[in-house]
Motif scaffolding. Structure first.
Motif, PDB file in Angstrom:
ATOM      1  N   LEU A  80       0.838  -1.190   0.000  1.00  0.00           N
ATOM      2  CA  LEU A  80       0.000   0.000   0.000  1.00  0.00           C
ATOM      3  C   LEU A  80       0.877   1.246   0.000  1.00  0.00           C
ATOM      4  N   PRO A  81       0.403   2.341  -0.574  1.00  0.00           N
ATOM      5  CA  PRO A  81       1.152   3.595  -0.461  1.00  0.00           C
ATOM      6  C   PRO A  81       1.371   3.952   1.009  1.00  0.00           C
ATOM      7  N   PRO A  82       2.437   4.654   1.331  1.00  0.00           N
ATOM      8  CA  PRO A  82       2.766   4.939   2.730  1.00  0.00           C
ATOM      9  C   PRO A  82       1.784   5.872   3.435  1.00  0.00           C
ATOM     10  N   TYR A  83       0.852   6.442   2.685  1.00  0.00           N
ATOM     11  CA  TYR A  83      -0.139   7.338   3.286  1.00  0.00           C
ATOM     12  C   TYR A  83      -1.489   6.644   3.491  1.00  0.00           C
ATOM     13  N   ILE A  84      -1.539   5.325   3.345  1.00  0.00           N
ATOM     14  CA  ILE A  84      -2.759   4.565   3.574  1.00  0.00           C
ATOM     15  C   ILE A  84      -2.517   3.561   4.695  1.00  0.00           C
ATOM     16  N   HIS A  85      -3.437   3.519   5.647  1.00  0.00           N
ATOM     17  CA  HIS A  85      -3.309   2.589   6.769  1.00  0.00           C
ATOM     18  C   HIS A  85      -4.525   1.679   6.836  1.00  0.00           C
ATOM     19  N   LYS A  86      -4.276   0.363   6.862  1.00  0.00           N
ATOM     20  CA  LYS A  86      -5.369  -0.582   7.058  1.00  0.00           C
ATOM     21  C   LYS A  86      -5.661  -0.683   8.546  1.00  0.00           C
ATOM     22  N   LEU A  87      -6.905  -0.395   8.925  1.00  0.00           N
ATOM     23  CA  LEU A  87      -7.286  -0.430  10.330  1.00  0.00           C
ATOM     24  C   LEU A  87      -7.335  -1.865  10.837  1.00  0.00           C
ATOM     25  N   SER A  88      -7.087  -2.038  12.118  1.00  0.00           N
ATOM     26  CA  SER A  88      -7.080  -3.373  12.711  1.00  0.00           C
ATOM     27  C   SER A  88      -8.477  -3.987  12.708  1.00  0.00           C
ATOM     28  N   ASP A 136      -3.852   2.187  15.989  1.00  0.00           N
ATOM     29  CA  ASP A 136      -4.325   2.627  14.679  1.00  0.00           C
ATOM     30  C   ASP A 136      -4.204   4.149  14.543  1.00  0.00           C
ATOM     31  N   PHE A 137      -4.534   4.862  15.613  1.00  0.00           N
ATOM     32  CA  PHE A 137      -4.495   6.326  15.541  1.00  0.00           C
ATOM     33  C   PHE A 137      -3.062   6.822  15.355  1.00  0.00           C
ATOM     34  N   GLU A 138      -2.114   6.215  16.062  1.00  0.00           N
ATOM     35  CA  GLU A 138      -0.716   6.611  15.900  1.00  0.00           C
ATOM     36  C   GLU A 138      -0.234   6.311  14.484  1.00  0.00           C
ATOM     37  N   ALA A 139      -0.664   5.171  13.946  1.00  0.00           N
ATOM     38  CA  ALA A 139      -0.288   4.824  12.571  1.00  0.00           C
ATOM     39  C   ALA A 139      -0.896   5.811  11.578  1.00  0.00           C
ATOM     40  N   ILE A 140      -2.117   6.259  11.840  1.00  0.00           N
ATOM     41  CA  ILE A 140      -2.763   7.249  10.974  1.00  0.00           C
ATOM     42  C   ILE A 140      -1.972   8.554  10.977  1.00  0.00           C
ATOM     43  N   LEU A 141      -1.527   8.980  12.149  1.00  0.00           N
ATOM     44  CA  LEU A 141      -0.743  10.220  12.231  1.00  0.00           C
ATOM     45  C   LEU A 141       0.556  10.086  11.433  1.00  0.00           C
ATOM     46  N   ASP A 142       1.198   8.914  11.528  1.00  0.00           N
ATOM     47  CA  ASP A 142       2.408   8.681  10.747  1.00  0.00           C
ATOM     48  C   ASP A 142       2.104   8.730   9.255  1.00  0.00           C
TER      49      ASP A 142
END
Length: 202
Positions: A80-88, A136-142
């Motif tokens: 995935l692109p580094p600006y997309i996060h899959k939620l748990s 998940d929230f910390e990963a979203i901020l990253d």
């Protein structure tokens, strides 16, 4: 089974939530009517990044990133692109599909565009406000930083400057301790020599 608010009388110009939104909370959010692709259009889940202090819809806004259950396209290497996060887990109650936070779409809306979720049973029409996990929230901020290169570079610059300053202070402290130790050793040597060369009593 209804999984979202979407009450028949819901109006994006009238506030329907009952408390000020906070970070990590997830709402259904009505985006702008004239949005054009690749902008987010229509009605989407959104994770609140920056919340509101009051329910004053005339002055308060929230910042959020949209969430989708449509799997985003992966890059040539299968990532995935580094600006997309899959939620748990999918924040929508009862929905077991995968969900992804699209963190290069940071959006600001007024409070009236937010609506709560139905509980997972959908029977009593109970409205709830789910939250994403802390991880998940910390990963979203990253991922937000990854999606905005200027912010990521700014963070790296500040981190490098802070590290260099810390190393400089550490080096100065070590040199100070060495100097103090050298003075103490010289003083001890002088005391020993003085003792050894002192004339003995007659």
């Amino acid at each position: 089974m209804p999984l979202r608010g979407a009450l028949p009388n819901w109006d994006t110009k009238k506030i329907s939530i009952k408390s000020p939104p906070g970070p990590r909370e997830v709402y259904w959010i009505g985006t702008f009517v004239d949005s054009l692709e690749p902008e987010f259009t229509g009605y989407h889940q959104g994770v609140i990044i920056s919340g509101a202090k009051t329910l004053n819809d005339a002055t308060e806004c929230v910042v959020f990133v949209p969430v989708t259950s449509v799997e985003p396209a992966k890059g040539p290497r299968g990532n995935l692109p580094p600006y997309i996060h899959k939620l748990s887990s999918n924040p929508s109650p009862g929905d077991t599909r995968g969900s992804w936070a699209i963190c290069n779409h940071v959006m600001t809306v007024r409070l009236s565009r937010l609506e709560r979720f139905y509980s997972s049973d959908g029977i009593d029409k109970r409205l709830i406000t789910p939250k994403v996990s802390h991880a998940d929230f910390e990963a979203i901020l990253d991922c937000i930083a990854n999606g905005m290169v200027v912010i990521r570079n700014r963070f790296k610059s500040l981190e490098s400057a802070a590290l260099a300053k810390q190393q400089e202070a550490h080096t100065a402290e070590i040199e100070k301790l060495k100097a103090e130790q050298a003075v103490a050793i010289d003083r001890a040597v002088e005391e020993v020599l003085d003792e050894l060369t002192r004339p003995s009593a007659a």
